[in-house]
Design a protein around this motif. Structure first.
Motif, PDB file in Angstrom:
ATOM      1  N   LEU A  97       1.078  -1.538  -0.197  1.00  0.00           N
ATOM      2  CA  LEU A  97      -0.127   0.259   0.125  1.00  0.00           C
ATOM      3  C   LEU A  97       1.136   1.127   0.116  1.00  0.00           C
ATOM      4  CD1 LEU A  97      -3.584   0.637   1.115  1.00  0.00           C
ATOM      5  CD2 LEU A  97      -1.630   2.734   1.502  1.00  0.00           C
ATOM      6  N   PRO A  98       0.248   2.103  -1.343  1.00  0.00           N
ATOM      7  CA  PRO A  98       1.713   3.248  -0.898  1.00  0.00           C
ATOM      8  C   PRO A  98       0.700   4.501  -0.428  1.00  0.00           C
ATOM      9  CG  PRO A  98      -0.159   3.042  -3.457  1.00  0.00           C
ATOM     10  CD  PRO A  98      -0.368   1.800  -2.176  1.00  0.00           C
ATOM     11  N   MET A  99       1.807   5.420   0.639  1.00  0.00           N
ATOM     12  CA  MET A  99       0.569   6.688   1.299  1.00  0.00           C
ATOM     13  C   MET A  99       1.260   7.886   0.307  1.00  0.00           C
ATOM     14  SD  MET A  99      -2.207   7.652   2.709  1.00  0.00           S
ATOM     15  CE  MET A  99      -1.873   9.551   3.202  1.00  0.00           C
ATOM     16  N   ASP A 100       1.319   8.693  -0.001  1.00  0.00           N
ATOM     17  CA  ASP A 100       2.133   9.356  -0.827  1.00  0.00           C
ATOM     18  C   ASP A 100       3.673   9.106  -1.056  1.00  0.00           C
ATOM     19  OD1 ASP A 100      -0.451  10.709  -0.963  1.00  0.00           O
ATOM     20  OD2 ASP A 100       0.184  12.973   1.301  1.00  0.00           O
ATOM     21  N   PHE A 105       4.450  -2.247   3.255  1.00  0.00           N
ATOM     22  CA  PHE A 105       3.998  -3.931   2.539  1.00  0.00           C
ATOM     23  C   PHE A 105       3.918  -4.854   4.000  1.00  0.00           C
ATOM     24  CE2 PHE A 105       5.661  -8.424   2.581  1.00  0.00           C
ATOM     25  CZ  PHE A 105       5.001  -8.843   1.708  1.00  0.00           C
ATOM     26  N   VAL A 106       2.523  -6.015   3.703  1.00  0.00           N
ATOM     27  CA  VAL A 106       1.945  -6.676   4.880  1.00  0.00           C
ATOM     28  C   VAL A 106       1.626  -7.752   4.525  1.00  0.00           C
ATOM     29  CG1 VAL A 106       0.222  -6.640   6.570  1.00  0.00           C
ATOM     30  CG2 VAL A 106       0.793  -4.870   6.073  1.00  0.00           C
ATOM     31  N   LYS A 163       3.634   6.975   7.412  1.00  0.00           N
ATOM     32  CA  LYS A 163       4.308   5.106   7.375  1.00  0.00           C
ATOM     33  C   LYS A 163       3.278   3.954   7.778  1.00  0.00           C
ATOM     34  CE  LYS A 163       9.117   6.281   7.064  1.00  0.00           C
ATOM     35  NZ  LYS A 163      10.695   5.790   7.572  1.00  0.00           N
ATOM     36  N   ILE A 164       2.698   4.632   9.262  1.00  0.00           N
ATOM     37  CA  ILE A 164       1.687   4.295   9.609  1.00  0.00           C
ATOM     38  C   ILE A 164       0.402   3.796   9.262  1.00  0.00           C
ATOM     39  CG2 ILE A 164       0.857   3.639  12.149  1.00  0.00           C
ATOM     40  CD1 ILE A 164       3.342   5.286  13.631  1.00  0.00           C
ATOM     41  N   GLU A 165      -0.052   4.782   8.201  1.00  0.00           N
ATOM     42  CA  GLU A 165      -1.383   4.643   7.925  1.00  0.00           C
ATOM     43  C   GLU A 165      -1.297   3.335   6.785  1.00  0.00           C
ATOM     44  OE1 GLU A 165      -4.347   7.625   4.983  1.00  0.00           O
ATOM     45  OE2 GLU A 165      -3.331   8.459   6.562  1.00  0.00           O
ATOM     46  N   LYS A 169      -3.797   0.383   6.743  1.00  0.00           N
ATOM     47  CA  LYS A 169      -4.395   0.435   5.483  1.00  0.00           C
ATOM     48  C   LYS A 169      -4.047  -0.631   4.654  1.00  0.00           C
ATOM     49  CE  LYS A 169      -5.177   5.353   4.368  1.00  0.00           C
ATOM     50  NZ  LYS A 169      -5.082   5.946   3.527  1.00  0.00           N
ATOM     51  N   ALA A 170      -2.728  -1.312   4.605  1.00  0.00           N
ATOM     52  CA  ALA A 170      -2.184  -3.064   4.567  1.00  0.00           C
ATOM     53  C   ALA A 170      -3.067  -3.729   5.107  1.00  0.00           C
ATOM     54  CB  ALA A 170      -1.099  -2.147   3.672  1.00  0.00           C
ATOM     55  N   LEU A 171      -2.565  -3.841   6.374  1.00  0.00           N
ATOM     56  CA  LEU A 171      -3.311  -4.638   6.905  1.00  0.00           C
ATOM     57  C   LEU A 171      -4.788  -4.611   7.309  1.00  0.00           C
ATOM     58  CD1 LEU A 171      -2.584  -6.839   9.489  1.00  0.00           C
ATOM     59  CD2 LEU A 171      -3.295  -4.788  11.205  1.00  0.00           C
ATOM     60  N   GLY A 172      -5.772  -3.611   6.911  1.00  0.00           N
ATOM     61  CA  GLY A 172      -7.291  -3.837   6.604  1.00  0.00           C
ATOM     62  C   GLY A 172      -7.480  -4.923   5.375  1.00  0.00           C
TER      63      GLY A 172
END
Length: 195
Positions: A97-100, A105-106, A163-165, A169-172
């Protein structure tokens, strides 16, 4: 199939009540007492298409550690109960998941063998009222009590919030994939016959 569980956990440090629906619509009513953590849990719920009702009254006058870890424990317990016999599930889930500027990776396995590998990279010590070290504490508590093998890595990024976001999101998304029903799987997806 009704994959729902309710958990209450009370200690001298926290009082937690939550209800989790693995087949939800991404609805969250979350109050941990820590605004940034509420935001992260809500992101996980929305991207995982889970429903989560969670209230925590914790000893935040000390710090957020007990609340965050105990929420991970309670959420993991609820997940383990809700997933039931694991028949017909995809079992594995992987998501980038990219966040800006950040990329997380999860990957996970609903294996019954709890384990956590975590590499969040360098982070600022705090985001709002959230101690960023507690990201790992939450993930460990959740993985151990849910009975999942969980690998989490931030591949790169500079902004700690991002990073935490990206992680949550990737975990979800990874959970959403792993808990989904595979019509080709009639029993438990394991050559052992159990998970």
């Amino acid at each position: 199939m009704n994959r729902v569980a309710a958990v209450k956990r009370e200690t001298a440090e926290t009082k937690i009540a939550l209800q989790l629906n693995l087949d939800g619509a991404g609805n969250g009513a979350i109050d941990s007492g820590i605004g940034f953590f509420d935001h992260m849990l809500n992101l996980m719920v929305v991207h995982g298409q889970l429903d989560l009702d969670l209230r925590c009254d914790g000893d935040l006058e000390v710090d957020g550690h007990h609340s965050v870890e105990d929420i991970g424990i309670a959420l993991g317990d609820a997940f383990k109960e809700a997933i039931g016999d694991k028949k017909g599930i995809c079992r594995y889930g992987t998501f980038y998941l990219p966040m800006d500027e950040s990329l997380a990776f999860v990957t996970l396995d609903i294996s019954g063998r709890p384990f956590l590998i975590y590499d969040g990279g360098e982070m600022a010590p705090m985001v709002g009222g959230f101690d960023t070290e507690l990201t790992e504490e939450f993930l460990r508590a959740f993985a151990m009590h849910a009975g999942i093998t969980l690998h989490v890595k931030v591949l790169y990024g500079t902004n700690t919030h991002h990073k935490i976001e990206a992680i949550f999101k990737a975990l979800g998304h990874a959970l959403r994939i792993a808990v989904s029903q595979d019509p080709k799987v009639t029993g438990v997806p394991s050559t052992k016959g159990m998970l």
